[in-house]
Design an enzyme around this catalytic site. Structure first.
Site, PDB file in Angstrom:
ATOM      1  N   VAL A 183      40.636  38.724  40.111  1.00 40.50           N
ATOM      2  CA  VAL A 183      40.000  38.119  41.281  1.00 40.50           C
ATOM      3  C   VAL A 183      40.071  39.154  42.392  1.00 40.50           C
ATOM      4  O   VAL A 183      40.904  40.060  42.371  1.00 40.50           O
ATOM      5  CB  VAL A 183      40.661  36.790  41.716  1.00 40.50           C
ATOM      6  CG1 VAL A 183      40.421  35.711  40.675  1.00 40.50           C
ATOM      7  CG2 VAL A 183      42.142  36.968  41.981  1.00 40.50           C
ATOM      8  N   SER A 184      39.203  38.999  43.393  1.00 40.66           N
ATOM      9  CA  SER A 184      39.086  40.012  44.437  1.00 40.66           C
ATOM     10  C   SER A 184      40.092  39.869  45.564  1.00 40.66           C
ATOM     11  O   SER A 184      40.450  40.840  46.205  1.00 40.66           O
ATOM     12  CB  SER A 184      37.684  39.994  45.033  1.00 40.66           C
ATOM     13  OG  SER A 184      36.745  40.285  44.037  1.00 40.66           O
ATOM     14  N   SER A 185      40.535  38.650  45.833  1.00 39.95           N
ATOM     15  CA  SER A 185      41.409  38.482  46.992  1.00 39.95           C
ATOM     16  C   SER A 185      42.591  37.580  46.668  1.00 39.95           C
ATOM     17  O   SER A 185      42.575  36.820  45.698  1.00 39.95           O
ATOM     18  CB  SER A 185      40.625  37.914  48.171  1.00 39.95           C
ATOM     19  OG  SER A 185      40.128  36.636  47.855  1.00 39.95           O
TER      20      SER A 185
END
Length: 186
Positions: A9-11
Site C-alpha cells: 500500500v502507498s501510505s
C-alpha cells in the site's frame, strides 16, 4: 516450486490485511508486505528481498499489477528479471499469468494504464499547486535549512562549509547555496 506473495500500500493509513488474506487464499506460503510508494523500487526493501529470494519454478503472486509497480519501466524490468530466472508472475484480481501469451499481453496493458494513472495524478497535483499559488494560499514545504544559523556559523564562528554542513546535518552544497544567496545583488 512455491507460491510467494507481495502486498503493498502507498501510505501508512492504508491497510494491507485484505491483500494478505487474498494472497493466503491463493496459496502463498510466504508473503512480504510494505507501505511504500510504487512509483519506483527505491526504498522497497521487502520487494527486493523477495526478488532476491525467488528461484526457478517459483511463482510470485500479487493481487493487482499496480501493487508491484506503477511505472511501465519498473514493471518491465521486474518481469524481465523474473522471466530470466524462470519465475512466473500472477495476479489474483487480473488475468495476468506470464506463462501465457494472453497473460503477458494483459500485463503489458495494465502496466501502461498504471503509469498513465500515476502521470494523471501528478498532473492534477501540479495543477492544484498552481491554482493554490495563484490564490496566494500555497506555502510550499517548510525550509529544512536554517539559513540564519548557516550565516551565523560562517560569519561569527568562522566555520567552513564542511564543518557547518556536518554540524547542521546538511550537505555542503546547501551551505554554499545559502552563502551564495547572500552575495547576490538585491
Amino acid at each position: 516450486m512455491a507460491f510467494y506473495g507481495y502486498a503493498r500500500v502507498s501510505s501508512n493509513d492504508q491497510d494491507l490485511a485484505l491483500q494478505i488474506q487474498t494472497l493466503r487464499a491463493a496459496g502463498c506460503e510466504i508473503i512480504r508486505s510494505e507501505k511504500a510508494s510504487g512509483a519506483s523500487r527505491d526504498g522497497r526493501t521487502e520487494l527486493q528481498l523477495l526478488l532476491d529470494f525467488l528461484r526457478k519454478g517459483d511463482t510470485l503472486i500479487v493481487t493487482r499489477v499496480d501493487r508491484l509497480a506503477r511505472s511501465i519501466k519498473d514493471l518491465q524490468d521486474i518481469v524481465y528479471a523474473l522471466n530470466q530466472q524462470g519465475i512466473t508472475l500472477k495476479a489474483t484480481e487480473q488475468p495476468v499469468d506470464t506463462r501465457t501469451a494472453a497473460g503477458k499481453a494483459f500485463l503489458d496493458m495494465l502496466g501502461v494504464f498504471a503509469e498513465f494513472e500515476t502521470n494523471l495524478r501528478r498532473e492534477r497535483q501540479l495543477e492544484g499547486i498552481a491554482a493554490a499559488k495563484a490564490r496566494g494560499v500555497y506555502q510550499g514545504r517548510k525550509p529544512r535549512i536554517d539559513a540564519v544559523e548557516v550565516r551565523r556559523l560562517y560569519v561569527d564562528e568562522k566555520m567552513g562549509a564542511t564543518a557547518i554542513a556536518r554540524q547542521l546535518g546538511i550537505g555542503r552544497a546547501s551551505v554554499y547555496r545559502v552563502l551564495d544567496r547572500d552575495e547576490q545583488p538585491a
